[in-house]
Design a protein around this motif. Structure first.
Motif, PDB file in Angstrom:
ATOM      1  N   LYS A  90      33.210 -30.556 -19.879  1.00 50.72           N
ATOM      2  CA  LYS A  90      32.324 -31.489 -20.575  1.00 50.72           C
ATOM      3  C   LYS A  90      32.277 -32.833 -19.846  1.00 50.72           C
ATOM      4  CE  LYS A  90      32.396 -29.834 -25.374  1.00 50.72           C
ATOM      5  NZ  LYS A  90      33.126 -28.580 -25.160  1.00 50.72           N
ATOM      6  N   ASP A  91      31.098 -33.426 -19.785  1.00 51.62           N
ATOM      7  CA  ASP A  91      31.014 -34.771 -19.232  1.00 51.62           C
ATOM      8  C   ASP A  91      31.504 -35.775 -20.274  1.00 51.62           C
ATOM      9  OD1 ASP A  91      28.885 -35.317 -21.044  1.00 51.62           O
ATOM     10  OD2 ASP A  91      27.390 -34.721 -19.572  1.00 51.62           O
ATOM     11  N   ASP A  92      31.705 -37.021 -19.857  1.00 57.10           N
ATOM     12  CA  ASP A  92      32.313 -38.023 -20.737  1.00 57.10           C
ATOM     13  C   ASP A  92      31.488 -38.263 -21.993  1.00 57.10           C
ATOM     14  OD1 ASP A  92      34.277 -38.243 -18.875  1.00 57.10           O
ATOM     15  OD2 ASP A  92      33.672 -40.213 -18.109  1.00 57.10           O
ATOM     16  N   GLU A  93      30.153 -38.311 -21.852  1.00 57.17           N
ATOM     17  CA  GLU A  93      29.302 -38.614 -23.006  1.00 57.17           C
ATOM     18  C   GLU A  93      29.435 -37.544 -24.081  1.00 57.17           C
ATOM     19  OE1 GLU A  93      24.586 -39.355 -24.169  1.00 57.17           O
ATOM     20  OE2 GLU A  93      25.118 -38.310 -22.317  1.00 57.17           O
ATOM     21  N   ARG A  94      29.321 -36.292 -23.695  1.00 57.97           N
ATOM     22  CA  ARG A  94      29.391 -35.203 -24.681  1.00 57.97           C
ATOM     23  C   ARG A  94      30.796 -35.087 -25.270  1.00 57.97           C
ATOM     24  NH1 ARG A  94      25.603 -33.946 -21.064  1.00 57.97           N
ATOM     25  NH2 ARG A  94      23.601 -33.192 -21.852  1.00 57.97           N
ATOM     26  N   LEU A  95      31.804 -35.287 -24.434  1.00 56.51           N
ATOM     27  CA  LEU A  95      33.175 -35.220 -24.932  1.00 56.51           C
ATOM     28  C   LEU A  95      33.420 -36.296 -25.984  1.00 56.51           C
ATOM     29  CD1 LEU A  95      36.060 -34.107 -24.827  1.00 56.51           C
ATOM     30  CD2 LEU A  95      36.495 -35.665 -22.913  1.00 56.51           C
ATOM     31  N   LEU A  96      33.046 -37.533 -25.692  1.00 61.81           N
ATOM     32  CA  LEU A  96      33.263 -38.625 -26.643  1.00 61.81           C
ATOM     33  C   LEU A  96      32.471 -38.420 -27.922  1.00 61.81           C
ATOM     34  CD1 LEU A  96      33.359 -41.833 -24.401  1.00 61.81           C
ATOM     35  CD2 LEU A  96      35.206 -40.909 -25.808  1.00 61.81           C
ATOM     36  N   HIS A  97      31.221 -37.997 -27.796  1.00 56.13           N
ATOM     37  CA  HIS A  97      30.417 -37.749 -28.991  1.00 56.13           C
ATOM     38  C   HIS A  97      31.034 -36.657 -29.851  1.00 56.13           C
ATOM     39  CE1 HIS A  97      27.089 -40.250 -27.503  1.00 56.13           C
ATOM     40  NE2 HIS A  97      26.610 -40.177 -28.726  1.00 56.13           N
ATOM     41  N   ALA A  98      31.445 -35.560 -29.232  1.00 57.11           N
ATOM     42  CA  ALA A  98      32.015 -34.446 -29.997  1.00 57.11           C
ATOM     43  C   ALA A  98      33.257 -34.892 -30.753  1.00 57.11           C
ATOM     44  CB  ALA A  98      32.346 -33.285 -29.064  1.00 57.11           C
ATOM     45  N   VAL A  99      34.151 -35.603 -30.069  1.00 59.51           N
ATOM     46  CA  VAL A  99      35.414 -35.995 -30.697  1.00 59.51           C
ATOM     47  C   VAL A  99      35.186 -37.037 -31.787  1.00 59.51           C
ATOM     48  CG1 VAL A  99      37.705 -36.971 -30.302  1.00 59.51           C
ATOM     49  CG2 VAL A  99      36.710 -35.419 -28.617  1.00 59.51           C
ATOM     50  N   THR A 100      34.349 -38.038 -31.530  1.00 61.42           N
ATOM     51  CA  THR A 100      34.150 -39.100 -32.526  1.00 61.42           C
ATOM     52  C   THR A 100      33.410 -38.581 -33.760  1.00 61.42           C
ATOM     53  OG1 THR A 100      32.169 -39.817 -31.303  1.00 61.42           O
ATOM     54  CG2 THR A 100      34.216 -40.983 -30.875  1.00 61.42           C
ATOM     55  N   ILE A 101      32.462 -37.675 -33.570  1.00 58.79           N
ATOM     56  CA  ILE A 101      31.748 -37.103 -34.722  1.00 58.79           C
ATOM     57  C   ILE A 101      32.704 -36.302 -35.597  1.00 58.79           C
ATOM     58  CG2 ILE A 101      30.009 -35.412 -35.427  1.00 58.79           C
ATOM     59  CD1 ILE A 101      28.384 -36.302 -32.928  1.00 58.79           C
ATOM     60  N   LEU A 102      33.522 -35.456 -34.981  1.00 56.20           N
ATOM     61  CA  LEU A 102      34.476 -34.649 -35.746  1.00 56.20           C
ATOM     62  C   LEU A 102      35.562 -35.524 -36.375  1.00 56.20           C
ATOM     63  CD1 LEU A 102      34.874 -31.615 -33.324  1.00 56.20           C
ATOM     64  CD2 LEU A 102      33.812 -31.570 -35.590  1.00 56.20           C
ATOM     65  N   ALA A 103      36.002 -36.554 -35.655  1.00 56.41           N
ATOM     66  CA  ALA A 103      37.055 -37.430 -36.169  1.00 56.41           C
ATOM     67  C   ALA A 103      36.596 -38.222 -37.384  1.00 56.41           C
ATOM     68  CB  ALA A 103      37.534 -38.378 -35.078  1.00 56.41           C
ATOM     69  N   ALA A 104      35.295 -38.460 -37.478  1.00 59.40           N
ATOM     70  CA  ALA A 104      34.768 -39.168 -38.650  1.00 59.40           C
ATOM     71  C   ALA A 104      34.887 -38.325 -39.912  1.00 59.40           C
ATOM     72  CB  ALA A 104      33.307 -39.540 -38.407  1.00 59.40           C
ATOM     73  N   GLU A 105      35.027 -36.989 -39.740  1.00 60.19           N
ATOM     74  CA  GLU A 105      35.137 -36.081 -40.876  1.00 60.19           C
ATOM     75  C   GLU A 105      36.580 -35.727 -41.210  1.00 60.19           C
ATOM     76  OE1 GLU A 105      32.531 -35.018 -42.708  1.00 60.19           O
ATOM     77  OE2 GLU A 105      31.229 -36.283 -41.481  1.00 60.19           O
ATOM     78  N   GLY A 106      37.493 -35.889 -40.236  1.00 59.76           N
ATOM     79  CA  GLY A 106      38.886 -35.510 -40.478  1.00 59.76           C
ATOM     80  C   GLY A 106      39.629 -35.309 -39.174  1.00 59.76           C
ATOM     81  N   PRO A 107      40.793 -34.648 -39.212  1.00 59.77           N
ATOM     82  CA  PRO A 107      41.573 -34.415 -38.004  1.00 59.77           C
ATOM     83  C   PRO A 107      40.781 -33.611 -36.973  1.00 59.77           C
ATOM     84  CG  PRO A 107      42.875 -33.939 -39.957  1.00 59.77           C
ATOM     85  CD  PRO A 107      41.474 -34.139 -40.422  1.00 59.77           C
ATOM     86  N   VAL A 108      41.019 -33.907 -35.697  1.00 57.48           N
ATOM     87  CA  VAL A 108      40.333 -33.168 -34.632  1.00 57.48           C
ATOM     88  C   VAL A 108      41.302 -32.936 -33.478  1.00 57.48           C
ATOM     89  CG1 VAL A 108      39.379 -35.325 -33.711  1.00 57.48           C
ATOM     90  CG2 VAL A 108      38.369 -33.160 -33.027  1.00 57.48           C
ATOM     91  N   LEU A 109      41.238 -31.739 -32.924  1.00 53.68           N
ATOM     92  CA  LEU A 109      42.074 -31.347 -31.802  1.00 53.68           C
ATOM     93  C   LEU A 109      41.194 -31.089 -30.587  1.00 53.68           C
ATOM     94  CD1 LEU A 109      44.967 -30.472 -30.844  1.00 53.68           C
ATOM     95  CD2 LEU A 109      44.318 -28.140 -31.489  1.00 53.68           C
ATOM     96  N   VAL A 110      41.637 -31.607 -29.436  1.00 54.54           N
ATOM     97  CA  VAL A 110      40.931 -31.412 -28.171  1.00 54.54           C
ATOM     98  C   VAL A 110      41.885 -30.719 -27.206  1.00 54.54           C
ATOM     99  CG1 VAL A 110      39.509 -32.519 -26.404  1.00 54.54           C
ATOM    100  CG2 VAL A 110      39.832 -33.644 -28.624  1.00 54.54           C
ATOM    101  N   THR A 111      41.435 -29.629 -26.573  1.00 55.55           N
ATOM    102  CA  THR A 111      42.283 -28.892 -25.648  1.00 55.55           C
ATOM    103  C   THR A 111      41.743 -28.972 -24.223  1.00 55.55           C
ATOM    104  OG1 THR A 111      41.076 -26.808 -25.984  1.00 55.55           O
ATOM    105  CG2 THR A 111      42.941 -27.261 -27.461  1.00 55.55           C
ATOM    106  N   ARG A 112      42.599 -28.603 -23.257  1.00 52.39           N
ATOM    107  CA  ARG A 112      42.270 -28.613 -21.832  1.00 52.39           C
ATOM    108  C   ARG A 112      41.746 -29.991 -21.404  1.00 52.39           C
ATOM    109  NH1 ARG A 112      42.329 -23.242 -19.804  1.00 52.39           N
ATOM    110  NH2 ARG A 112      43.812 -22.169 -21.174  1.00 52.39           N
ATOM    111  N   VAL A 113      42.497 -31.006 -21.790  1.00 57.39           N
ATOM    112  CA  VAL A 113      42.130 -32.390 -21.489  1.00 57.39           C
ATOM    113  C   VAL A 113      42.736 -32.784 -20.146  1.00 57.39           C
ATOM    114  CG1 VAL A 113      42.285 -34.777 -22.270  1.00 57.39           C
ATOM    115  CG2 VAL A 113      42.065 -32.937 -23.946  1.00 57.39           C
ATOM    116  N   GLY A 114      41.894 -33.142 -19.187  1.00 60.22           N
ATOM    117  CA  GLY A 114      42.364 -33.625 -17.903  1.00 60.22           C
ATOM    118  C   GLY A 114      42.859 -35.056 -17.999  1.00 60.22           C
TER     119      GLY A 114
END
Length: 256
Positions: A61-85
């Protein structure tokens, strides 16, 4: 005659129309996804539907999509991200300072206060066992996923078949666990051995660790798939998250 490959109308399966299926959800998700960057359509109902929320795979994932995905999910509750460089971990840590980045596991998590990384107990409701220290990144992914989901999880490392006597001091913990995740590369023998020693179900995780004929984990996964010990399930190569997700669901079902 119907068109080739198509069922007649009266033989086609009905489309579910409940609150979590079919047209209603499709329309809602299309509306929600329209506000996301191109290529993202997050499953906001996954926690309610399956008991485990959507996990973000950072790899690719590029930075924009990664940040959007995590921040959107985090606004709803806990979020886990895997294979993070490493660069992605620094980016997420800067943008989401309440999150925890565990570089050794390739995990970033925004969750209720819960330490994902060391120190590790050698006991737990679910125990992660590794053949060698080189299997630890995959084992850490499993361990972090278990802890993120509120599972009491422990780690027993570097007890592979080259020195199988190293399992002996841990037998009480192995037999007390409700499930075990056994991570091994090379020839992948350890999960079958452990499954032959304990009553609990064992999830085997082959890793890509090994010399040439290990074929990037292929030898290990074939050994595990052909193990004769009963009660052994096998996930894909290096899939620590998948093993942990299976153990989470199995453990929660056991508690009911």
């Amino acid at each position: 005659m119907p068109d080739s490959g198509r069922l007649p109308p009266d033989e086609r399966p009905a489309v579910p129309t409940g609150s979590c299926n079919g047209t209603k959800v499709c329309k809602a998700e299309k509306t929600h996804c329209a506000t996301m960057p191109a290529g993202l359509c997050l499953d906001m109902q996954r926690m309610a539907r399956t008991g485990m929320g959507e996990v973000v795979l950072a790899e690719g994932k590029d930075d924009e999509r990664l940040l959007h995905a995590v921040t959107i999910l985090a606004a709803e509750g806990p979020v886990l991200v895997t294979r993070v460089g490493e660069a992605q971990g620094r980016l997420l840590s800067a943008q989401l300072p309440d999150g925890e980045w565990w570089p050794e596991a390739g995990i970033f998590a925004v969750s209720p206060p819960r330490r994902l990384s060391a120190p590790f107990s050698s006991e737990g409701e679910v125990l992660v066992v590794t053949g060698g220290a080189t299997d630890l990144p995959v084992a850490f992914e499993a361990l972090g996923t278990l802890r993120f989901n509120g599972i009491d999880a422990g780690l027993v490392s570097d007890v592979g078949v080259a020195g199988l006597h190293r399992l002996t001091p841990h037998m009480d913990a192995l037999t007390a666990a409700k499930a075990l995740i056994v991570v091994a590369g090379m020839e992948g023998t350890l999960p079958g051995i452990v499954a032959g020693l304990v009553k609990a179900p064992v999830v085997a995780v082959p890793t890509s660790v090994g010399y040439g004929t290990g074929l990037g984990g292929l030898s290990a996964i074939l050994t595990m798939l052909n193990a004769c010990a009963p009660g052994l399930a096998v996930v894909n190569i290096d899939n620590g998250y998948g093993a942990a997700a299976f153990a989470v669901k199995m453990t929660r079902s056991h508690r009911r």
